[in-house]
Scaffold this motif. Structure first.
Motif, PDB file in Angstrom:
ATOM      1  N   ARG A 115     -32.561 -51.810  59.987  1.00 15.57           N
ATOM      2  CA  ARG A 115     -32.469 -50.533  59.274  1.00 15.57           C
ATOM      3  C   ARG A 115     -32.709 -49.342  60.186  1.00 15.57           C
ATOM      4  NH1 ARG A 115     -36.333 -51.959  54.078  1.00 15.57           N
ATOM      5  NH2 ARG A 115     -35.026 -53.578  53.141  1.00 15.57           N
ATOM      6  N   TYR A 116     -33.439 -49.560  61.281  1.00 14.96           N
ATOM      7  CA  TYR A 116     -33.802 -48.424  62.126  1.00 14.96           C
ATOM      8  C   TYR A 116     -33.529 -48.676  63.610  1.00 14.96           C
ATOM      9  CZ  TYR A 116     -38.223 -51.109  62.409  1.00 14.96           C
ATOM     10  OH  TYR A 116     -39.169 -52.092  62.570  1.00 14.96           O
ATOM     11  N   THR A 117     -32.662 -49.632  63.897  1.00 17.88           N
ATOM     12  CA  THR A 117     -32.299 -49.932  65.275  1.00 17.88           C
ATOM     13  C   THR A 117     -30.812 -49.654  65.487  1.00 17.88           C
ATOM     14  OG1 THR A 117     -33.992 -51.658  65.388  1.00 17.88           O
ATOM     15  CG2 THR A 117     -32.290 -51.679  67.086  1.00 17.88           C
ATOM     16  N   PHE A 118     -30.530 -48.916  66.540  1.00 12.97           N
ATOM     17  CA  PHE A 118     -29.170 -48.546  66.920  1.00 12.97           C
ATOM     18  C   PHE A 118     -29.061 -48.654  68.432  1.00 12.97           C
ATOM     19  CE2 PHE A 118     -30.941 -45.971  63.568  1.00 12.97           C
ATOM     20  CZ  PHE A 118     -29.981 -45.924  62.564  1.00 12.97           C
ATOM     21  N   THR A 119     -27.869 -48.789  68.957  1.00 13.70           N
ATOM     22  CA  THR A 119     -27.749 -48.458  70.372  1.00 13.70           C
ATOM     23  C   THR A 119     -27.803 -46.935  70.463  1.00 13.70           C
ATOM     24  OG1 THR A 119     -25.346 -48.188  70.627  1.00 13.70           O
ATOM     25  CG2 THR A 119     -26.223 -50.461  70.729  1.00 13.70           C
ATOM     26  N   GLU A 122     -24.464 -45.474  69.817  1.00  8.60           N
ATOM     27  CA  GLU A 122     -24.117 -45.608  68.398  1.00  8.60           C
ATOM     28  C   GLU A 122     -24.824 -44.524  67.589  1.00  8.60           C
ATOM     29  OE1 GLU A 122     -24.839 -48.707  64.663  1.00  8.60           O
ATOM     30  OE2 GLU A 122     -25.989 -48.908  66.529  1.00  8.60           O
ATOM     31  N   ALA A 123     -26.118 -44.321  67.856  1.00  6.93           N
ATOM     32  CA  ALA A 123     -26.870 -43.300  67.126  1.00  6.93           C
ATOM     33  C   ALA A 123     -26.251 -41.922  67.330  1.00  6.93           C
ATOM     34  CB  ALA A 123     -28.331 -43.300  67.578  1.00  6.93           C
ATOM     35  N   ALA A 124     -25.823 -41.642  68.556  1.00 11.23           N
ATOM     36  CA  ALA A 124     -25.181 -40.358  68.821  1.00 11.23           C
ATOM     37  C   ALA A 124     -23.861 -40.230  68.072  1.00 11.23           C
ATOM     38  CB  ALA A 124     -24.961 -40.186  70.324  1.00 11.23           C
ATOM     39  N   LEU A 156     -30.920 -41.222  57.336  1.00 12.82           N
ATOM     40  CA  LEU A 156     -29.612 -40.582  57.243  1.00 12.82           C
ATOM     41  C   LEU A 156     -28.630 -41.231  58.211  1.00 12.82           C
ATOM     42  CD1 LEU A 156     -27.688 -38.344  56.290  1.00 12.82           C
ATOM     43  CD2 LEU A 156     -28.767 -36.827  57.981  1.00 12.82           C
ATOM     44  N   LEU A 157     -29.069 -41.479  59.442  1.00 12.49           N
ATOM     45  CA  LEU A 157     -28.200 -42.169  60.399  1.00 12.49           C
ATOM     46  C   LEU A 157     -27.764 -43.529  59.862  1.00 12.49           C
ATOM     47  CD1 LEU A 157     -29.855 -41.578  63.893  1.00 12.49           C
ATOM     48  CD2 LEU A 157     -27.817 -40.485  62.962  1.00 12.49           C
ATOM     49  N   ALA A 158     -28.726 -44.301  59.350  1.00 13.51           N
ATOM     50  CA  ALA A 158     -28.415 -45.638  58.849  1.00 13.51           C
ATOM     51  C   ALA A 158     -27.436 -45.581  57.682  1.00 13.51           C
ATOM     52  CB  ALA A 158     -29.697 -46.349  58.437  1.00 13.51           C
ATOM     53  N   ARG A 161     -23.651 -45.541  58.558  1.00 20.08           N
ATOM     54  CA  ARG A 161     -22.949 -46.740  59.018  1.00 20.08           C
ATOM     55  C   ARG A 161     -21.901 -47.144  57.976  1.00 20.08           C
ATOM     56  NH1 ARG A 161     -28.303 -49.877  61.093  1.00 20.08           N
ATOM     57  NH2 ARG A 161     -28.044 -49.572  63.345  1.00 20.08           N
ATOM     58  N   GLY A 162     -20.712 -47.411  58.445  1.00 22.56           N
ATOM     59  CA  GLY A 162     -19.646 -47.794  57.530  1.00 22.56           C
ATOM     60  C   GLY A 162     -18.832 -46.616  57.028  1.00 22.56           C
TER      61      GLY A 162
END
Length: 215
Positions: A115-119, A122-124, A156-158, A161-162
């Protein structure tokens, strides 16, 4: 409960913990740690750290990595590598992997961390073009702490996704591994890492300053 609330990973009474992760914790993740720490330095109760999935504790950054850090006016000499443990993942509010393999390793340690892990890249990509209105809509109520606002930004970032288009090539979500490679590869890793970190710092700083929406 909002979709953002569903992604809040930790007790809101604590500070905000940001973790960067690569393999050896001597090239990519320490550069990200140092850069992000500087970018978020004036925000209250924010801790930035790094670790490596195969790190040897107390290893130092190689000369090329230190030179790269100094090219961004960062001071790398105090950094010592640290092996990644599950407790590091569990205590993080935002984990930024420097490549997809590191994201998989983080989530394998603690599945809820998905839920709170991104590259980082990817987060950018997910943060790109997020408006102030979108940030305000995601924020908790009046009186929320900086840490609570930053956790809402992670949610919000999570939630994007999609809905945000994926990278044209999955490798574009990675920062190239420069270890034991040419000076040019180290420079390229910086070219990939720093602009992504800038986008994320901008989002987090706007979230910290957002008045939130009227509820």
């Amino acid at each position: 409960m909002s979709v953002v609330d569903l992604f809040t990973p930790r007790d809101s009474s604590t500070g905000f913990s940001l973790l960067t992760v690569c393999t050896g914790n001597i090239c990519r993740s320490p550069l990200a740690e140092l850069y992000l720490r500087r970018g978020l330095a004036d925000l209250d109760d924010v801790a930035v750290s790094s670790a490596g999935t195969m790190a040897v504790d107390d290893d130092v950054m190689p000369d090329q990595a230190r030179a790269l850090a100094r090219s961004f006016d960062l001071e790398p000499d105090a950094h010592r590598a640290r092996f990644l443990f599950g407790r590091d993942v569990r205590s993080a509010d935002l984990a930024l992997a420097l490549a997809r393999e590191h994201r998989r390793a983080v989530v394998a340690m603690h599945p809820r961390a998905s839920r709170y892990t991104f590259t980082l890249r990817e987060a950018a990509r997910l943060a790109h073009d997020v408006s102030d209105d979108e940030i305000a809509e995601a924020m908790p109520g009046t009186g929320a702490s900086t840490a609570e606002r930053l956790r809402a930004a992670v949610g919000l970032l999570a939630s994007r996704r999609g809905t945000v288009p994926a990278a044209d090539d999955p490798i574009d979500d990675d920062v190239v591994d420069p270890y034991r490679r040419s000076d040019e590869t180290f420079v390229e890793s910086g070219r990939q890492l720093v602009p992504a970190a800038d986008v994320l710092v901008d989002l987090l700083r706007r979230a910290a300053a957002s008045p939130g929406r009227v509820r």
